[in-house]
Scaffold this motif. Sequence first.
Motif, PDB file in Angstrom:
ATOM      1  N   ARG A  74       0.838  -1.204   0.000  1.00 41.67           N
ATOM      2  CA  ARG A  74       0.000   0.000   0.000  1.00 41.67           C
ATOM      3  C   ARG A  74       0.876   1.260   0.000  1.00 41.67           C
ATOM      4  NH1 ARG A  74      -4.027  -0.770   4.459  1.00 41.67           N
ATOM      5  NH2 ARG A  74      -5.212  -1.738   2.812  1.00 41.67           N
ATOM      6  N   ASP A  75       1.906   1.299   0.836  1.00 39.76           N
ATOM      7  CA  ASP A  75       2.797   2.469   0.883  1.00 39.76           C
ATOM      8  C   ASP A  75       3.454   2.710  -0.477  1.00 39.76           C
ATOM      9  OD1 ASP A  75       2.172   2.624   3.574  1.00 39.76           O
ATOM     10  OD2 ASP A  75       4.229   2.331   4.279  1.00 39.76           O
ATOM     11  N   GLN A  76       3.982   1.647  -1.073  1.00 37.01           N
ATOM     12  CA  GLN A  76       4.652   1.784  -2.360  1.00 37.01           C
ATOM     13  C   GLN A  76       3.685   2.240  -3.449  1.00 37.01           C
ATOM     14  OE1 GLN A  76       5.988  -2.267  -2.011  1.00 37.01           O
ATOM     15  NE2 GLN A  76       8.142  -1.639  -2.064  1.00 37.01           N
ATOM     16  N   ILE A  77       2.475   1.731  -3.427  1.00 41.09           N
ATOM     17  CA  ILE A  77       1.470   2.136  -4.417  1.00 41.09           C
ATOM     18  C   ILE A  77       1.140   3.611  -4.233  1.00 41.09           C
ATOM     19  CG2 ILE A  77      -0.924   1.812  -5.159  1.00 41.09           C
ATOM     20  CD1 ILE A  77      -0.503  -1.223  -4.443  1.00 41.09           C
ATOM     21  N   GLY A  78       1.021   4.068  -3.005  1.00 48.13           N
ATOM     22  CA  GLY A  78       0.779   5.490  -2.743  1.00 48.13           C
ATOM     23  C   GLY A  78       1.901   6.362  -3.285  1.00 48.13           C
ATOM     24  N   TYR A  79       3.138   5.938  -3.048  1.00 44.81           N
ATOM     25  CA  TYR A  79       4.265   6.695  -3.586  1.00 44.81           C
ATOM     26  C   TYR A  79       4.250   6.719  -5.112  1.00 44.81           C
ATOM     27  CZ  TYR A  79       6.434   7.085   1.019  1.00 44.81           C
ATOM     28  OH  TYR A  79       6.707   7.388   2.334  1.00 44.81           O
ATOM     29  N   LEU A  80       3.898   5.592  -5.720  1.00 46.44           N
ATOM     30  CA  LEU A  80       3.840   5.536  -7.185  1.00 46.44           C
ATOM     31  C   LEU A  80       2.753   6.457  -7.737  1.00 46.44           C
ATOM     32  CD1 LEU A  80       4.465   1.725  -7.735  1.00 46.44           C
ATOM     33  CD2 LEU A  80       5.988   3.608  -8.403  1.00 46.44           C
ATOM     34  N   MET A  81       1.627   6.548  -7.038  1.00 42.32           N
ATOM     35  CA  MET A  81       0.562   7.467  -7.479  1.00 42.32           C
ATOM     36  C   MET A  81       1.109   8.894  -7.515  1.00 42.32           C
ATOM     37  SD  MET A  81      -2.363   5.837  -7.992  1.00 42.32           S
ATOM     38  CE  MET A  81      -3.850   5.308  -7.218  1.00 42.32           C
ATOM     39  N   TYR A  82       1.828   9.277  -6.477  1.00 45.25           N
ATOM     40  CA  TYR A  82       2.391  10.626  -6.431  1.00 45.25           C
ATOM     41  C   TYR A  82       3.421  10.814  -7.544  1.00 45.25           C
ATOM     42  CZ  TYR A  82       4.872  14.762  -4.863  1.00 45.25           C
ATOM     43  OH  TYR A  82       5.459  16.009  -4.816  1.00 45.25           O
ATOM     44  N   ILE A  83       4.303   9.844  -7.717  1.00 43.51           N
ATOM     45  CA  ILE A  83       5.353   9.956  -8.739  1.00 43.51           C
ATOM     46  C   ILE A  83       4.747  10.136 -10.126  1.00 43.51           C
ATOM     47  CG2 ILE A  83       7.221   8.717  -9.912  1.00 43.51           C
ATOM     48  CD1 ILE A  83       7.864   7.434  -7.132  1.00 43.51           C
ATOM     49  N   VAL A  84       3.715   9.362 -10.456  1.00 45.02           N
ATOM     50  CA  VAL A  84       3.077   9.466 -11.772  1.00 45.02           C
ATOM     51  C   VAL A  84       2.594  10.889 -12.017  1.00 45.02           C
ATOM     52  CG1 VAL A  84       1.019   8.780 -13.076  1.00 45.02           C
ATOM     53  CG2 VAL A  84       2.444   7.061 -12.030  1.00 45.02           C
ATOM     54  N   ASP A 117      -6.242  14.822  -1.560  1.00 39.75           N
ATOM     55  CA  ASP A 117      -7.071  16.019  -1.388  1.00 39.75           C
ATOM     56  C   ASP A 117      -6.547  17.170  -2.236  1.00 39.75           C
ATOM     57  OD1 ASP A 117      -8.645  14.663   0.459  1.00 39.75           O
ATOM     58  OD2 ASP A 117      -7.638  15.540   2.211  1.00 39.75           O
ATOM     59  N   GLU A 118      -5.252  17.388  -2.196  1.00 35.33           N
ATOM     60  CA  GLU A 118      -4.640  18.496  -2.935  1.00 35.33           C
ATOM     61  C   GLU A 118      -4.765  18.304  -4.438  1.00 35.33           C
ATOM     62  OE1 GLU A 118      -3.321  21.442  -1.775  1.00 35.33           O
ATOM     63  OE2 GLU A 118      -4.217  20.773   0.110  1.00 35.33           O
ATOM     64  N   LEU A 119      -4.520  17.091  -4.916  1.00 33.82           N
ATOM     65  CA  LEU A 119      -4.606  16.846  -6.355  1.00 33.82           C
ATOM     66  C   LEU A 119      -6.045  17.003  -6.845  1.00 33.82           C
ATOM     67  CD1 LEU A 119      -3.253  16.109  -9.015  1.00 33.82           C
ATOM     68  CD2 LEU A 119      -3.686  13.695  -8.465  1.00 33.82           C
ATOM     69  N   GLU A 120      -6.992  16.459  -6.125  1.00 32.07           N
ATOM     70  CA  GLU A 120      -8.386  16.577  -6.535  1.00 32.07           C
ATOM     71  C   GLU A 120      -8.838  18.036  -6.553  1.00 32.07           C
ATOM     72  OE1 GLU A 120     -10.324  13.906  -3.817  1.00 32.07           O
ATOM     73  OE2 GLU A 120      -9.377  12.159  -4.758  1.00 32.07           O
ATOM     74  N   ALA A 121      -8.408  18.820  -5.570  1.00 32.02           N
ATOM     75  CA  ALA A 121      -8.759  20.244  -5.546  1.00 32.02           C
ATOM     76  C   ALA A 121      -8.101  20.982  -6.711  1.00 32.02           C
ATOM     77  CB  ALA A 121      -8.343  20.870  -4.218  1.00 32.02           C
TER      78      ALA A 121
END
Length: 182
Positions: A74-84, A117-121
């Motif tokens: 889960r942590d790695q997937i979260g980081y990958l979402m941000y990196i993308v 939250d920040e990206l969606e806003a």
Amino acid sequence: MNAETKRRIAASAAGFALPRYDDLPGMGLYLDQTVQYVNSHFRTFPGMELTGSMVSNYVKKGLITHPVRKKYTRDQIGYLMYIVVVKNVLSMENIQFLFSIQKERFDAGAAYNFFCDELEAAIGSVFGLRPSTRRPDSGLSDEQFLLRCSVIPAANKIYLDCCFDALRQEQALWPDILDDLQ
């Protein structure tokens, strides 16, 4: 750009939402599954893509930790979402630095949920789906402020990519339209 094109561009972002930390896969995903999962959340935006080789490079560079038994957490997937999202506006070195200072102050879940939250806003504001009500410095910690500052230009880049993609599609139709007029 005509009104219909602008409406289509805005529609590509309507309803955009990322899963929150607790909703990310908890059982671990293999590389191909991880890539498919991350990409599924950005498919309406051109150029937002993750590949297996990119993930492998991020592991080699230390941006994310090595998978455990070939599964990404889960942590790695979260980081990958941000990196993308930010890979086109921040250097890998700055992404890694932001991750390191984030880890000092926030757990992965809180940091990831703030990113969502920040990206969606930012997406909602840039695509004209909602007014921008966020002040750049509204009592945020330094880490939160840096994250917000990385997400805003990324949202603008996503919007521009959508605009250029729509314009290319319109331009590709021009010969057909001209043929129909003759």
